[in-house]
Design a protein around this motif. Structure first.
Motif, PDB file in Angstrom:
ATOM      1  N   LYS A 119     -83.489  31.290  37.539  1.00  0.00           N
ATOM      2  CA  LYS A 119     -82.416  30.302  37.761  1.00  0.00           C
ATOM      3  C   LYS A 119     -82.618  29.113  36.813  1.00  0.00           C
ATOM      4  O   LYS A 119     -81.671  28.597  36.226  1.00  0.00           O
ATOM      5  N   ALA A 120     -83.889  28.668  36.706  1.00  0.00           N
ATOM      6  CA  ALA A 120     -84.197  27.532  35.828  1.00  0.00           C
ATOM      7  C   ALA A 120     -83.913  27.899  34.372  1.00  0.00           C
ATOM      8  O   ALA A 120     -83.338  27.110  33.617  1.00  0.00           O
ATOM      9  N   GLU A 121     -84.301  29.128  34.004  1.00  0.00           N
ATOM     10  CA  GLU A 121     -84.064  29.583  32.624  1.00  0.00           C
ATOM     11  C   GLU A 121     -82.572  29.658  32.321  1.00  0.00           C
ATOM     12  O   GLU A 121     -82.117  29.227  31.262  1.00  0.00           O
ATOM     13  N   ASP A 122     -81.812  30.199  33.277  1.00  0.00           N
ATOM     14  CA  ASP A 122     -80.357  30.308  33.083  1.00  0.00           C
ATOM     15  C   ASP A 122     -79.729  28.928  32.898  1.00  0.00           C
ATOM     16  O   ASP A 122     -78.712  28.780  32.223  1.00  0.00           O
ATOM     17  N   ALA A 123     -80.349  27.915  33.533  1.00  0.00           N
ATOM     18  CA  ALA A 123     -79.808  26.550  33.408  1.00  0.00           C
ATOM     19  C   ALA A 123     -80.229  25.904  32.083  1.00  0.00           C
ATOM     20  O   ALA A 123     -79.784  24.807  31.757  1.00  0.00           O
ATOM     21  N   GLY A 124     -81.149  26.579  31.344  1.00  0.00           N
ATOM     22  CA  GLY A 124     -81.518  26.062  30.023  1.00  0.00           C
ATOM     23  C   GLY A 124     -82.978  25.662  29.870  1.00  0.00           C
ATOM     24  O   GLY A 124     -83.392  25.250  28.784  1.00  0.00           O
ATOM     25  N   ALA A 125     -83.777  25.768  30.942  1.00  0.00           N
ATOM     26  CA  ALA A 125     -85.201  25.414  30.818  1.00  0.00           C
ATOM     27  C   ALA A 125     -85.930  26.513  30.043  1.00  0.00           C
ATOM     28  O   ALA A 125     -85.571  27.686  30.141  1.00  0.00           O
ATOM     29  N   GLU A 126     -86.940  26.099  29.274  1.00  0.00           N
ATOM     30  CA  GLU A 126     -87.759  27.080  28.558  1.00  0.00           C
ATOM     31  C   GLU A 126     -89.023  27.293  29.386  1.00  0.00           C
ATOM     32  O   GLU A 126     -89.735  26.320  29.670  1.00  0.00           O
ATOM     33  N   ILE A 127     -89.279  28.526  29.790  1.00  0.00           N
ATOM     34  CA  ILE A 127     -90.459  28.777  30.627  1.00  0.00           C
ATOM     35  C   ILE A 127     -91.493  29.569  29.834  1.00  0.00           C
ATOM     36  O   ILE A 127     -91.182  30.621  29.278  1.00  0.00           O
ATOM     37  N   VAL A 128     -92.705  29.020  29.775  1.00  0.00           N
ATOM     38  CA  VAL A 128     -93.790  29.704  29.067  1.00  0.00           C
ATOM     39  C   VAL A 128     -94.832  30.085  30.110  1.00  0.00           C
ATOM     40  O   VAL A 128     -95.336  29.229  30.841  1.00  0.00           O
ATOM     41  N   SER A 129     -95.148  31.379  30.202  1.00  0.00           N
ATOM     42  CA  SER A 129     -96.137  31.840  31.189  1.00  0.00           C
ATOM     43  C   SER A 129     -97.439  32.223  30.499  1.00  0.00           C
ATOM     44  O   SER A 129     -97.462  32.486  29.293  1.00  0.00           O
ATOM     45  N   VAL A 184     -95.215  21.097  34.846  1.00  0.00           N
ATOM     46  CA  VAL A 184     -96.444  21.905  34.918  1.00  0.00           C
ATOM     47  C   VAL A 184     -96.399  22.735  36.197  1.00  0.00           C
ATOM     48  O   VAL A 184     -96.428  22.193  37.301  1.00  0.00           O
ATOM     49  N   GLY A 185     -96.289  24.051  36.042  1.00  0.00           N
ATOM     50  CA  GLY A 185     -96.263  24.952  37.197  1.00  0.00           C
ATOM     51  C   GLY A 185     -94.868  25.480  37.471  1.00  0.00           C
ATOM     52  O   GLY A 185     -93.902  24.713  37.525  1.00  0.00           O
ATOM     53  N   ALA A 186     -94.766  26.807  37.607  1.00  0.00           N
ATOM     54  CA  ALA A 186     -93.473  27.424  37.948  1.00  0.00           C
ATOM     55  C   ALA A 186     -93.549  28.051  39.334  1.00  0.00           C
ATOM     56  O   ALA A 186     -93.202  29.202  39.544  1.00  0.00           O
ATOM     57  N   GLY A 187     -94.050  27.245  40.298  1.00  0.00           N
ATOM     58  CA  GLY A 187     -93.931  27.617  41.712  1.00  0.00           C
ATOM     59  C   GLY A 187     -92.553  27.158  42.166  1.00  0.00           C
ATOM     60  O   GLY A 187     -91.720  26.751  41.338  1.00  0.00           O
ATOM     61  N   PRO A 188     -92.280  27.167  43.471  1.00  0.00           N
ATOM     62  CA  PRO A 188     -90.961  26.731  43.943  1.00  0.00           C
ATOM     63  C   PRO A 188     -90.616  25.307  43.500  1.00  0.00           C
ATOM     64  O   PRO A 188     -89.498  25.053  43.045  1.00  0.00           O
ATOM     65  N   ALA A 189     -91.579  24.373  43.603  1.00  0.00           N
ATOM     66  CA  ALA A 189     -91.290  22.981  43.236  1.00  0.00           C
ATOM     67  C   ALA A 189     -90.969  22.880  41.748  1.00  0.00           C
ATOM     68  O   ALA A 189     -89.985  22.239  41.350  1.00  0.00           O
ATOM     69  N   GLY A 190     -91.789  23.532  40.911  1.00  0.00           N
ATOM     70  CA  GLY A 190     -91.601  23.446  39.458  1.00  0.00           C
ATOM     71  C   GLY A 190     -90.298  24.084  39.009  1.00  0.00           C
ATOM     72  O   GLY A 190     -89.571  23.520  38.182  1.00  0.00           O
ATOM     73  N   SER A 191     -89.983  25.245  39.556  1.00  0.00           N
ATOM     74  CA  SER A 191     -88.762  25.930  39.106  1.00  0.00           C
ATOM     75  C   SER A 191     -87.508  25.201  39.569  1.00  0.00           C
ATOM     76  O   SER A 191     -86.524  25.124  38.833  1.00  0.00           O
ATOM     77  N   VAL A 192     -87.547  24.653  40.793  1.00  0.00           N
ATOM     78  CA  VAL A 192     -86.362  23.921  41.267  1.00  0.00           C
ATOM     79  C   VAL A 192     -86.202  22.624  40.460  1.00  0.00           C
ATOM     80  O   VAL A 192     -85.089  22.278  40.043  1.00  0.00           O
ATOM     81  N   ALA A 193     -87.317  21.927  40.195  1.00  0.00           N
ATOM     82  CA  ALA A 193     -87.241  20.704  39.375  1.00  0.00           C
ATOM     83  C   ALA A 193     -86.698  21.051  37.986  1.00  0.00           C
ATOM     84  O   ALA A 193     -85.806  20.369  37.462  1.00  0.00           O
ATOM     85  N   SER A 194     -87.206  22.143  37.402  1.00  0.00           N
ATOM     86  CA  SER A 194     -86.763  22.550  36.055  1.00  0.00           C
ATOM     87  C   SER A 194     -85.274  22.877  36.059  1.00  0.00           C
ATOM     88  O   SER A 194     -84.532  22.503  35.141  1.00  0.00           O
ATOM     89  N   TYR A 195     -84.842  23.590  37.093  1.00  0.00           N
ATOM     90  CA  TYR A 195     -83.431  23.975  37.210  1.00  0.00           C
ATOM     91  C   TYR A 195     -82.543  22.726  37.257  1.00  0.00           C
ATOM     92  O   TYR A 195     -81.574  22.602  36.498  1.00  0.00           O
ATOM     93  N   LEU A 196     -82.900  21.781  38.140  1.00  0.00           N
ATOM     94  CA  LEU A 196     -82.055  20.595  38.322  1.00  0.00           C
ATOM     95  C   LEU A 196     -82.042  19.723  37.062  1.00  0.00           C
ATOM     96  O   LEU A 196     -80.998  19.204  36.665  1.00  0.00           O
ATOM     97  N   LEU A 197     -83.204  19.595  36.415  1.00  0.00           N
ATOM     98  CA  LEU A 197     -83.285  18.741  35.220  1.00  0.00           C
ATOM     99  C   LEU A 197     -82.560  19.377  34.034  1.00  0.00           C
ATOM    100  O   LEU A 197     -81.852  18.697  33.285  1.00  0.00           O
ATOM    101  N   ALA A 198     -82.717  20.700  33.881  1.00  0.00           N
ATOM    102  CA  ALA A 198     -82.041  21.390  32.770  1.00  0.00           C
ATOM    103  C   ALA A 198     -80.528  21.343  32.975  1.00  0.00           C
ATOM    104  O   ALA A 198     -79.758  21.173  32.024  1.00  0.00           O
ATOM    105  N   LYS A 199     -80.121  21.477  34.236  1.00  0.00           N
ATOM    106  CA  LYS A 199     -78.684  21.452  34.538  1.00  0.00           C
ATOM    107  C   LYS A 199     -78.059  20.106  34.169  1.00  0.00           C
ATOM    108  O   LYS A 199     -76.891  20.009  33.839  1.00  0.00           O
ATOM    109  N   LYS A 200     -78.887  19.057  34.220  1.00  0.00           N
ATOM    110  CA  LYS A 200     -78.390  17.721  33.856  1.00  0.00           C
ATOM    111  C   LYS A 200     -78.380  17.515  32.343  1.00  0.00           C
ATOM    112  O   LYS A 200     -78.043  16.442  31.855  1.00  0.00           O
ATOM    113  N   GLY A 201     -78.837  18.525  31.594  1.00  0.00           N
ATOM    114  CA  GLY A 201     -78.761  18.442  30.134  1.00  0.00           C
ATOM    115  C   GLY A 201     -80.051  18.013  29.454  1.00  0.00           C
ATOM    116  O   GLY A 201     -80.081  17.820  28.237  1.00  0.00           O
TER     117      GLY A 201
END
Ligand SMILES: Cc1cc2nc3c(=O)[nH]c(=O)nc-3n(C[C@H](O)[C@H](O)[C@H](O)COP(=O)(O)OP(=O)(O)OC[C@H]3O[C@@H](n4cnc5c(N)ncnc54)[C@H](O)[C@@H]3O)c2cc1C
Length: 240
Positions: free
Chosen positions: A111-121, A9-26
């Motif tokens: 960056k998060a999207e490129d790693a595979g996260a789906e971002i809905v704004s 929940v939230g695509a601020g710095p914390a949300g996008s970095v968390a999304s990036y790292l989690l998506a990168k892990k598959g």
């Protein structure tokens, strides 16, 4: 069967970095941002220290939309029309940059999207979906339920998700401050001349004293490429 492994929940710095790292892990990740786009709803003075983000994106400043590297630091104590300034010049060991979050958050979200996260704004999460005493997803505007194994509450320092999940007590007025900021256009040459900066160098200036007329708080000024970020923050408890 859940809809996603993880909802952030939230695509601020914390949300996008968390999304990036989690998506990168598959993991399958859905990131929900209430603003029209990442970076459109934030309160931020304007200076980013590099040490934390550098661990995730080494040398991120070479590709990220940073404004200037801070090389001039000013601490000012104002009284009446007068004041004292302490200034530090040169590149400190702890690298920091001036940034504009409208651009920077979008870069991080990509960056998060490129790693595979789906971002809905443009969608607000109303509350966590709680069943049998467990968080099982989120409820978004329109009462739609989206299920996930894990929910990451990255909805900011005041996280209402954490409050609604019973993870922290309600905040009182005393816990809040109010801030106002304006981004003012100034040409690159004027900025570098007035703040005595070389190309790409930036200034970070913080002020206390009469600037807030007795209210607890302070002012800030950060130089960007061709704008300055100027603002003031005051404690609400102290205002009353
Ligand atoms: C006046 C002020 C000046 C500051 N200046 C600086 C500074 O110069 N340097 C610095 O490092 N820090 C500064 N900070 C602190 C900094 O802004 C925060 O630490 C940082 O923004 C926290 O990032 P975050 O990702 O946790 O949360 P946020 O940046 O707050 O991001 C949360 C995101 O979640 C979204 N969101 C919230 N609720 C929902 C919901 N229900 N549904 C969907 N989306 C939601 C928001 O729209 C937002 O995009 C400042 C803070 C303030 C208040």
């Amino acid at each position: 069967m859940v809809d996603f492994d993880i909802i952030v929940v939230g695509a601020g710095p914390a949300g996008s970095v968390a999304s990036y790292l989690l998506a990168k892990k598959g993991h399958t990740v859905l990131t929900i941002e209430r603003g029209k786009r990442p970076g459109s709803k934030n309160m931020f003075g304007g200076r980013l220290y590099a040490w934390s983000l550098e661990k995730v994106f080494p040398n991120f400043w070479e590709e990220a939309p940073i404004e200037r590297e801070v090389t001039r630091e000013v601490l000012g104590l104002l009284y009446g029309d007068d004041g004292i300034e302490i200034s530090l010049n040169g590149k400190p060991k702890a690298k920091s940059f001036t940034i504009l979050r409208a651009k920077f958050d979008q870069w991080l979200a990509e960056k998060a999207e490129d790693a595979g996260a789906e971002i809905v704004s443009g969608v607000k999460v109303e509350s966590p979906l709680i069943e049998d005493g467990k968080v099982k997803g989120v409820i978004v505007e329109g009462e739609e339920k989206i299920e996930s194994s894990i929910v990451v509450a990255a909805d900011g320092a005041l996280s209402f998700m954490a409050e609604k999940a019973g993870l922290r007590a309600k905040l009182s007025g005393e816990d809040f401050a109010v801030g106002a900021k304006e981004v003012i256009e100034l040409s690159k040459d004027v900025i570098e001349d007035r703040f005595r900066l070389e190309e790409d160098e930036g200034a970070a200036q913080l002020y206390i004293g009469d600037i807030t007329e007795g209210v607890v708080g302070g002012g800030f000024l950060y130089t960007n490429k061709d704008t300055i970020s100027l603002g003031v923050v005051m404690r609400i408890g102290s205002l009353s």
